[in-house]
Design a protein around this motif. Structure first.
Motif, PDB file in Angstrom:
ATOM      1  N   LEU A  34       0.834  -1.204   0.000  1.00 23.19           N
ATOM      2  CA  LEU A  34       0.000   0.000   0.000  1.00 23.19           C
ATOM      3  C   LEU A  34       0.873   1.260   0.000  1.00 23.19           C
ATOM      4  O   LEU A  34       0.575   2.220  -0.712  1.00 23.19           O
ATOM      5  CB  LEU A  34      -0.941   0.000   1.206  1.00 23.19           C
ATOM      6  N   ALA A  35       1.950   1.224   0.755  1.00 28.26           N
ATOM      7  CA  ALA A  35       2.853   2.382   0.805  1.00 28.26           C
ATOM      8  C   ALA A  35       3.468   2.664  -0.563  1.00 28.26           C
ATOM      9  O   ALA A  35       3.762   3.819  -0.892  1.00 28.26           O
ATOM     10  CB  ALA A  35       3.953   2.145   1.836  1.00 28.26           C
ATOM     11  N   GLU A  36       3.648   1.626  -1.372  1.00 24.79           N
ATOM     12  CA  GLU A  36       4.244   1.764  -2.703  1.00 24.79           C
ATOM     13  C   GLU A  36       3.210   1.873  -3.814  1.00 24.79           C
ATOM     14  O   GLU A  36       3.562   2.009  -4.979  1.00 24.79           O
ATOM     15  CB  GLU A  36       5.139   0.557  -2.982  1.00 24.79           C
ATOM     16  N   PHE A  37       1.916   1.827  -3.467  1.00 19.20           N
ATOM     17  CA  PHE A  37       0.850   1.798  -4.468  1.00 19.20           C
ATOM     18  C   PHE A  37       0.832   3.076  -5.305  1.00 19.20           C
ATOM     19  O   PHE A  37       0.749   4.173  -4.779  1.00 19.20           O
ATOM     20  CB  PHE A  37      -0.507   1.595  -3.774  1.00 19.20           C
ATOM     21  N   GLN A  38       0.920   2.903  -6.625  1.00 19.46           N
ATOM     22  CA  GLN A  38       0.912   4.030  -7.568  1.00 19.46           C
ATOM     23  C   GLN A  38      -0.314   4.008  -8.481  1.00 19.46           C
ATOM     24  O   GLN A  38      -0.397   4.805  -9.405  1.00 19.46           O
ATOM     25  CB  GLN A  38       2.171   3.972  -8.437  1.00 19.46           C
ATOM     26  N   GLY A  39      -1.204   3.089  -8.250  1.00 21.89           N
ATOM     27  CA  GLY A  39      -2.362   2.931  -9.127  1.00 21.89           C
ATOM     28  C   GLY A  39      -2.299   1.596  -9.843  1.00 21.89           C
ATOM     29  O   GLY A  39      -1.238   0.969  -9.930  1.00 21.89           O
ATOM     30  N   LEU A  40      -3.445   1.160 -10.315  1.00 26.55           N
ATOM     31  CA  LEU A  40      -3.540  -0.113 -11.020  1.00 26.55           C
ATOM     32  C   LEU A  40      -3.118   0.053 -12.473  1.00 26.55           C
ATOM     33  O   LEU A  40      -3.011   1.174 -12.978  1.00 26.55           O
ATOM     34  CB  LEU A  40      -4.971  -0.642 -10.925  1.00 26.55           C
ATOM     35  N   SER A  41      -2.921  -1.064 -13.153  1.00 31.88           N
ATOM     36  CA  SER A  41      -2.549  -1.052 -14.569  1.00 31.88           C
ATOM     37  C   SER A  41      -3.777  -1.370 -15.414  1.00 31.88           C
ATOM     38  O   SER A  41      -4.593  -2.210 -15.038  1.00 31.88           O
ATOM     39  CB  SER A  41      -1.465  -2.102 -14.838  1.00 31.88           C
ATOM     40  N   TYR A  42      -3.861  -0.695 -16.555  1.00 32.56           N
ATOM     41  CA  TYR A  42      -5.022  -0.866 -17.432  1.00 32.56           C
ATOM     42  C   TYR A  42      -4.588  -0.911 -18.896  1.00 32.56           C
ATOM     43  O   TYR A  42      -3.612  -0.277 -19.286  1.00 32.56           O
ATOM     44  CB  TYR A  42      -5.990   0.311 -17.270  1.00 32.56           C
ATOM     45  N   PHE A  43      -5.375  -1.625 -19.684  1.00 30.70           N
ATOM     46  CA  PHE A  43      -5.248  -1.553 -21.138  1.00 30.70           C
ATOM     47  C   PHE A  43      -5.906  -0.247 -21.591  1.00 30.70           C
ATOM     48  O   PHE A  43      -6.764   0.305 -20.888  1.00 30.70           O
ATOM     49  CB  PHE A  43      -5.996  -2.711 -21.807  1.00 30.70           C
ATOM     50  N   ALA A  44      -5.574   0.216 -22.780  1.00 29.27           N
ATOM     51  CA  ALA A  44      -6.233   1.395 -23.354  1.00 29.27           C
ATOM     52  C   ALA A  44      -7.694   1.041 -23.683  1.00 29.27           C
ATOM     53  O   ALA A  44      -7.988  -0.093 -24.083  1.00 29.27           O
ATOM     54  CB  ALA A  44      -5.508   1.835 -24.623  1.00 29.27           C
ATOM     55  N   PRO A  45      -8.609   1.989 -23.508  1.00 25.01           N
ATOM     56  CA  PRO A  45     -10.009   1.729 -23.856  1.00 25.01           C
ATOM     57  C   PRO A  45     -10.171   1.436 -25.351  1.00 25.01           C
ATOM     58  O   PRO A  45      -9.426   1.955 -26.180  1.00 25.01           O
ATOM     59  CB  PRO A  45     -10.725   3.028 -23.490  1.00 25.01           C
ATOM     60  N   ASP A  46     -11.150   0.611 -25.661  1.00 30.53           N
ATOM     61  CA  ASP A  46     -11.446   0.245 -27.047  1.00 30.53           C
ATOM     62  C   ASP A  46     -12.943  -0.006 -27.165  1.00 30.53           C
ATOM     63  O   ASP A  46     -13.485  -0.933 -26.553  1.00 30.53           O
ATOM     64  CB  ASP A  46     -10.660  -1.015 -27.430  1.00 30.53           C
ATOM     65  N   ALA A  47     -13.626   0.813 -27.943  1.00 31.09           N
ATOM     66  CA  ALA A  47     -15.084   0.713 -28.105  1.00 31.09           C
ATOM     67  C   ALA A  47     -15.519  -0.598 -28.755  1.00 31.09           C
ATOM     68  O   ALA A  47     -16.688  -0.976 -28.653  1.00 31.09           O
ATOM     69  CB  ALA A  47     -15.606   1.894 -28.921  1.00 31.09           C
ATOM     70  N   ALA A  48     -14.612  -1.317 -29.380  1.00 33.22           N
ATOM     71  CA  ALA A  48     -14.969  -2.604 -29.982  1.00 33.22           C
ATOM     72  C   ALA A  48     -15.367  -3.628 -28.926  1.00 33.22           C
ATOM     73  O   ALA A  48     -15.970  -4.653 -29.243  1.00 33.22           O
ATOM     74  CB  ALA A  48     -13.809  -3.140 -30.819  1.00 33.22           C
ATOM     75  N   TRP A  49     -15.047  -3.351 -27.656  1.00 34.04           N
ATOM     76  CA  TRP A  49     -15.354  -4.276 -26.564  1.00 34.04           C
ATOM     77  C   TRP A  49     -16.534  -3.795 -25.714  1.00 34.04           C
ATOM     78  O   TRP A  49     -16.652  -4.142 -24.546  1.00 34.04           O
ATOM     79  CB  TRP A  49     -14.112  -4.518 -25.712  1.00 34.04           C
ATOM     80  N   VAL A  50     -17.416  -3.030 -26.324  1.00 36.92           N
ATOM     81  CA  VAL A  50     -18.638  -2.563 -25.668  1.00 36.92           C
ATOM     82  C   VAL A  50     -19.825  -3.153 -26.425  1.00 36.92           C
ATOM     83  O   VAL A  50     -19.947  -2.970 -27.641  1.00 36.92           O
ATOM     84  CB  VAL A  50     -18.721  -1.019 -25.670  1.00 36.92           C
ATOM     85  N   PHE A  51     -20.681  -3.854 -25.687  1.00 38.66           N
ATOM     86  CA  PHE A  51     -21.842  -4.526 -26.290  1.00 38.66           C
ATOM     87  C   PHE A  51     -23.099  -4.203 -25.486  1.00 38.66           C
ATOM     88  O   PHE A  51     -23.084  -4.310 -24.261  1.00 38.66           O
ATOM     89  CB  PHE A  51     -21.656  -6.054 -26.269  1.00 38.66           C
ATOM     90  N   THR A  52     -24.157  -3.836 -26.162  1.00 36.90           N
ATOM     91  CA  THR A  52     -25.473  -3.761 -25.542  1.00 36.90           C
ATOM     92  C   THR A  52     -26.324  -4.765 -26.296  1.00 36.90           C
ATOM     93  O   THR A  52     -26.601  -4.581 -27.487  1.00 36.90           O
ATOM     94  CB  THR A  52     -26.058  -2.335 -25.612  1.00 36.90           C
ATOM     95  N   VAL A  53     -26.669  -5.845 -25.598  1.00 33.38           N
ATOM     96  CA  VAL A  53     -27.316  -6.982 -26.257  1.00 33.38           C
ATOM     97  C   VAL A  53     -28.519  -7.460 -25.432  1.00 33.38           C
ATOM     98  O   VAL A  53     -28.593  -7.225 -24.233  1.00 33.38           O
ATOM     99  CB  VAL A  53     -26.316  -8.144 -26.460  1.00 33.38           C
ATOM    100  N   PRO A  54     -29.450  -8.147 -26.097  1.00 31.89           N
ATOM    101  CA  PRO A  54     -30.608  -8.681 -25.380  1.00 31.89           C
ATOM    102  C   PRO A  54     -30.203  -9.758 -24.375  1.00 31.89           C
ATOM    103  O   PRO A  54     -29.236 -10.491 -24.584  1.00 31.89           O
ATOM    104  CB  PRO A  54     -31.473  -9.299 -26.484  1.00 31.89           C
ATOM    105  N   VAL A  55     -30.963  -9.826 -23.306  1.00 32.23           N
ATOM    106  CA  VAL A  55     -30.792 -10.878 -22.307  1.00 32.23           C
ATOM    107  C   VAL A  55     -31.786 -11.987 -22.621  1.00 32.23           C
ATOM    108  O   VAL A  55     -32.980 -11.731 -22.756  1.00 32.23           O
ATOM    109  CB  VAL A  55     -31.061 -10.342 -20.878  1.00 32.23           C
ATOM    110  N   GLN A  56     -31.276 -13.186 -22.760  1.00 35.12           N
ATOM    111  CA  GLN A  56     -32.142 -14.353 -22.845  1.00 35.12           C
ATOM    112  C   GLN A  56     -32.416 -14.735 -21.396  1.00 35.12           C
ATOM    113  O   GLN A  56     -31.483 -15.110 -20.670  1.00 35.12           O
ATOM    114  CB  GLN A  56     -31.441 -15.501 -23.576  1.00 35.12           C
ATOM    115  N   PRO A  57     -33.672 -14.593 -20.938  1.00 36.74           N
ATOM    116  CA  PRO A  57     -33.951 -14.820 -19.519  1.00 36.74           C
ATOM    117  C   PRO A  57     -33.522 -16.203 -19.044  1.00 36.74           C
ATOM    118  O   PRO A  57     -33.659 -17.198 -19.756  1.00 36.74           O
ATOM    119  CB  PRO A  57     -35.464 -14.668 -19.417  1.00 36.74           C
TER     120      PRO A  57
END
Length: 186
Positions: A33-56
């Motif tokens: 925690l004393a050395e914590f500088q933040g988490l690591s992340y990939f760059a955002p990419d809209a190709a990985w965003v989906f709004t899809v129907p839910v099959q109940p």
């Protein structure tokens, strides 16, 4: 291509998570925690965003394995089909027991980055909001893999984390969301 509003939403999500961890309210403790500088992340990419129907789903209880061997029981809320680079894939969506109309669903998943050490080997999670379709009575789920995060057990011992079921293991490398720091093995 990622639009500005989406980029800002992803940046705010990450800022809040880093702030939460830095304040000692997350799984990072002690010297780490004393050395914590933040988490690591990939760059955002809209190709990985989906709004899809839910099959109940049938809301049947499903016992999920965990990293500690302690079982976790959730309800299978439904299924969602996403079009990945390798083709369509059906994901299971989960809700807490007794919640037949949750605002969001839990989506544990693993992907090719889990096998290469880019992300935690046991997988990552999504908390995906649900909404009613404006055109029909259909329920939609918003799966934004840019918001994928590691479970607390990726950062320290003492946490019990559900493992993704076999149907939520993706063949593709989902190179968005949270990742492990470079050179860190999982």
């Amino acid at each position: 291509m990622v639009n500005q509003a989406h980029t800002e939403a992803v940046a705010e999500f990450r800022r809040r998570k880093d702030e939460h961890f830095a304040a000692g309210r997350g799984p990072v403790q002690g010297a780490a925690l004393a050395e914590f500088q933040g988490l690591s992340y990939f760059a955002p990419d809209a190709a990985w965003v989906f709004t899809v129907p839910v099959q109940p789903g049938d809301l049947a209880e499903m016992t999920m394995a965990t990293n500690t061997g302690e079982a976790r029981t959730m309800a299978r809320f439904g299924l969602a089909t996403v079009n990945l680079p390798s083709g369509p894939h059906i994901l299971s969506l989960f809700a807490p027991l007794g919640e037949d109309k949750p605002a969001r669903v839990f989506v544990p998943f693993r992907d090719a980055t889990s096998r290469t050490g880019e992300t935690y080997g046991a997988g990552r999670y999504l908390d995906a909001p649900l909404a009613q379709s404006p055109e029909s009575d259909e329920m939609l789920v918003h799966l934004d893999f840019n918001m994928a995060y590691h479970p607390y057990c990726a950062y320290g011992d003492g946490w019990t984390c559900p493992l993704p079921p076999a149907e939520n293991v993706l063949p593709d490398a989902v190179q968005v969301g949270e990742k492990l720091p470079s050179g860190e093995a999982n």
